[in-house]
Design a protein around this motif. Structure first.
Motif, PDB file in Angstrom:
ATOM      1  N   TYR A   1       0.858  -1.252  -0.091  1.00  0.00           N
ATOM      2  CA  TYR A   1       0.021   0.189   0.048  1.00  0.00           C
ATOM      3  C   TYR A   1       0.811   1.076  -0.030  1.00  0.00           C
ATOM      4  N   PHE A   2       1.897   1.286   0.786  1.00  0.00           N
ATOM      5  CA  PHE A   2       2.526   2.591   0.772  1.00  0.00           C
ATOM      6  C   PHE A   2       3.311   2.883  -0.322  1.00  0.00           C
TER       7      PHE A   2
ATOM      8  N   VAL B   1      -0.609   7.773  -5.467  1.00  0.00           N
ATOM      9  CA  VAL B   1      -2.011   8.354  -5.389  1.00  0.00           C
ATOM     10  C   VAL B   1      -2.388   9.333  -4.339  1.00  0.00           C
ATOM     11  N   THR B   2      -1.610   9.070  -3.383  1.00  0.00           N
ATOM     12  CA  THR B   2      -1.693  10.101  -2.062  1.00  0.00           C
ATOM     13  C   THR B   2      -0.819  11.249  -2.158  1.00  0.00           C
TER      14      THR B   2
ATOM     15  N   LEU C   1       1.226   7.015   9.299  1.00  0.00           N
ATOM     16  CA  LEU C   1       0.332   7.057   8.088  1.00  0.00           C
ATOM     17  C   LEU C   1      -0.455   8.597   7.829  1.00  0.00           C
ATOM     18  N   THR C   2      -0.412   9.088   8.859  1.00  0.00           N
ATOM     19  CA  THR C   2      -1.023  10.564   8.868  1.00  0.00           C
ATOM     20  C   THR C   2      -0.118  11.467   7.912  1.00  0.00           C
ATOM     21  N   ALA C   3       0.877  11.231   8.554  1.00  0.00           N
ATOM     22  CA  ALA C   3       2.012  12.271   7.997  1.00  0.00           C
ATOM     23  C   ALA C   3       2.224  12.020   6.531  1.00  0.00           C
ATOM     24  N   LEU C   4       1.981  10.468   6.003  1.00  0.00           N
ATOM     25  CA  LEU C   4       2.135  10.095   4.894  1.00  0.00           C
ATOM     26  C   LEU C   4       1.213  11.018   3.884  1.00  0.00           C
ATOM     27  N   GLN C   5      -0.002  11.107   4.394  1.00  0.00           N
ATOM     28  CA  GLN C   5      -1.148  11.516   3.723  1.00  0.00           C
ATOM     29  C   GLN C   5      -1.297  13.130   3.524  1.00  0.00           C
ATOM     30  N   HIS C   6      -0.173  13.800   4.318  1.00  0.00           N
ATOM     31  CA  HIS C   6      -0.208  15.213   4.351  1.00  0.00           C
ATOM     32  C   HIS C   6       0.960  15.727   3.583  1.00  0.00           C
ATOM     33  N   THR C   7       1.913  14.789   3.314  1.00  0.00           N
ATOM     34  CA  THR C   7       3.242  15.396   2.954  1.00  0.00           C
ATOM     35  C   THR C   7       3.478  15.354   1.446  1.00  0.00           C
TER      36      THR C   7
ATOM     37  N   THR D   1      10.789  13.017   2.878  1.00  0.00           N
ATOM     38  CA  THR D   1       9.871  12.888   3.912  1.00  0.00           C
ATOM     39  C   THR D   1       9.277  11.606   3.841  1.00  0.00           C
ATOM     40  N   ALA D   2       8.636  11.274   2.488  1.00  0.00           N
ATOM     41  CA  ALA D   2       8.047   9.942   2.419  1.00  0.00           C
ATOM     42  C   ALA D   2       8.982   8.848   2.684  1.00  0.00           C
ATOM     43  N   PHE D   3      10.236   8.916   2.107  1.00  0.00           N
ATOM     44  CA  PHE D   3      11.273   8.004   2.435  1.00  0.00           C
ATOM     45  C   PHE D   3      11.616   7.646   3.577  1.00  0.00           C
TER      46      PHE D   3
END
Length: 451
Positions: A282-283, A289-290, A344-350, A355-357
């Protein structure tokens, strides 16, 4: 001289003295052969989710729902894993680990061949996703059998003081299979083909490679000699020289005598398998996608993070060989409950690639507490006569419900406007497993393994 004892019911003959050079070569050959067979199966499995964006366009009509549909078929493939685990796990406990593992590789590669030659939706309409589903079901059955057979085999060729380390190579090959599939995607996208070529026909290449690898399964099987704990049939008994139950031996009937161990295997798997598929499959898709990264960025980030994740497996396993399995599982359970929602919340907003890595690496460091030793813990719960089935079937049932649906559930939450619910769902499942880690007995000194 330390020696490995045979399971109860044997003639007392001992095999593989652990300090002889010949013994070391035999173990290494067996580990390499078993790991490579497992690698082939997992590479062939992971090319489906890694190439899911191309499969969605090839097998479904245009629309926002096609990614959900391809994720749904991926999830349905997991339904077959308990069936494959039951059939091939029973075969592995009666006839041997290596033939069962080779059979699972053949079945996986057959699924690859079906996908590779299947016409697209534009060519045959609704029949195309139906054929894709059949292939996914075959691959699901294959993987259900592969996990139990390889887990039992790797734990049985290990020395007692390094059983966690040896067994960790099961997940090393799982991660390496995903990494190889991801690298192949990168090569096809940026070096070998244009985007138009890749979408038109290039997505078939990785599936053709998976099908071609089937031929190597037979050769690998020859390097996987029966282990001292292997099997419960006359055939294996004749090969390694100890008495075993006859052909009437029923691993499933025997497994029912270990209900507590089955419940433990399910309990410790619920949170771990969901976290694993969330932070890998998913990540990677969420990065596009996100987060909104370009596919190349997402592929590079995933590849680098997975490489780190792969190297962590034997390190965490060595820690478990020193201090025990439970502290390592508790590392995952406690940190998973505390940090899954923030990550996961941080991923949705970055929208930042670095940062994602870092978020992906942090998540994988946490989940390594589960992935590195879940194989050895389950193997240590069950005696040899039901080890492949006992290791594989509870895992397959749990993965079918929680792991395989992670991708689908995440995109479903997003489709109904509640993407923020998914991190809490993952956390809740880890929280279910945490009491199991807290109260289960230490398995490192399992009486089912004699050394």
């Amino acid at each position: 001289m330390t020696q490995i004892s045979l399971p109860s019911g044997s003639t007392g003959r001992r095999l593989w003295p652990s300090k002889e050079s010949g013994d070391l070569r035999r173990r290494l050959t067996a580990v390499i052969s078993g790991s490579l067979a497992n690698l082939i199966a997992w590479y062939a499995f992971y090319i489906y989710p890694v190439f899911s964006l191309y499969l969605a366009k090839a097998f479904f009509p245009a629309g926002d729902a096609r990614l959900l549909h391809v994720a749904g078929i991926f999830a349905l493939g997991f339904v077959m894993r308990p069936i494959g685990s039951w059939l091939l796990g029973t075969y592995a406990d009666r006839r041997g680990r290596s033939p069962a593992l080779v059979m699972s590789v053949m079945l996986m590669c057959l699924g690859c061949l079906i996908i590779a030659i299947c016409p697209t939706y534009a060519q045959i309409g609704e029949l195309a996703p139906t054929i894709l589903l059949v292939a996914a079901l075959l691959q699901g059955a294959s993987l259900g059998g592969s996990y139990g057979s390889s887990s039992a085999f790797l734990s049985e060729v290990a020395t007692s003081n390094l059983r966690g380390f040896y067994s960790s190579f099961s997940f090393v090959t799982i991660i390496l299979g995903q990494l190889l599939a991801t690298i192949l995607l990168l090569m096809l996208e940026k070096v070998l083909l244009t985007p138009e070529q890749l979408q038109a026909w290039g997505w078939r290449i990785p599936f053709l490679i998976g099908a071609a690898l089937a031929a190597s399964g037979f050769a690998l099987g020859r390097g996987m000699k029966p282990t001292a704990d292997a099997g419960a049939s006359r055939k294996i008994g004749a090969e390694i020289g100890f008495k075993t139950p006859g052909t009437g031996h029923s691993p499933m009937r025997e497994l029912m005598k270990h209900k507590r161990e089955v419940a433990l295997a399910i309990g410790l798997t619920i949170g771990g398998t969901l976290a694993f598929y969330t932070f890998t499959v998913y990540f990677q898709e969420a990065l596009v996608v996100t987060v909104g990264l370009r596919p190349l960025q997402a592929t590079l980030i995933s590849s680098a993070a997975l490489a780190i994740f792969m190297l962590l497996q034997p390190l965490f396993a060595l820690v478990s060989d020193t201090i025990g399995r439970r502290p390592v599982l508790l590392w995952f359970g406690v940190l998973g409950v505390l940090f899954t929602v923030p990550i996961l919340t941080a991923l949705q907003h970055t929208r930042d690639a670095l940062t994602a890595f870092l978020l992906m690496v942090a998540a994988l460091v946490i989940v390594s507490g589960y992935t590195s030793i879940n194989v050895v813990v389950k193997s240590e719960l069950f005696p040899a006569g039901v080890r492949a089935l006992g290791t594989g079937l509870p895992y397959a049932l749990t993965v079918a419900v929680f792991g395989g649906t992670a991708d689908y559930v995440a995109f479903w939450f997003k489709s109904i406007g509640h993407q923020s619910w998914f991190p809490w769902y993952v956390t809740a499942c880890i929280l279910v497993s945490l009491p199991v880690y807290i109260f289960m007995r230490e398995t490192r000194f399992s009486s089912h393994f004699k050394a």
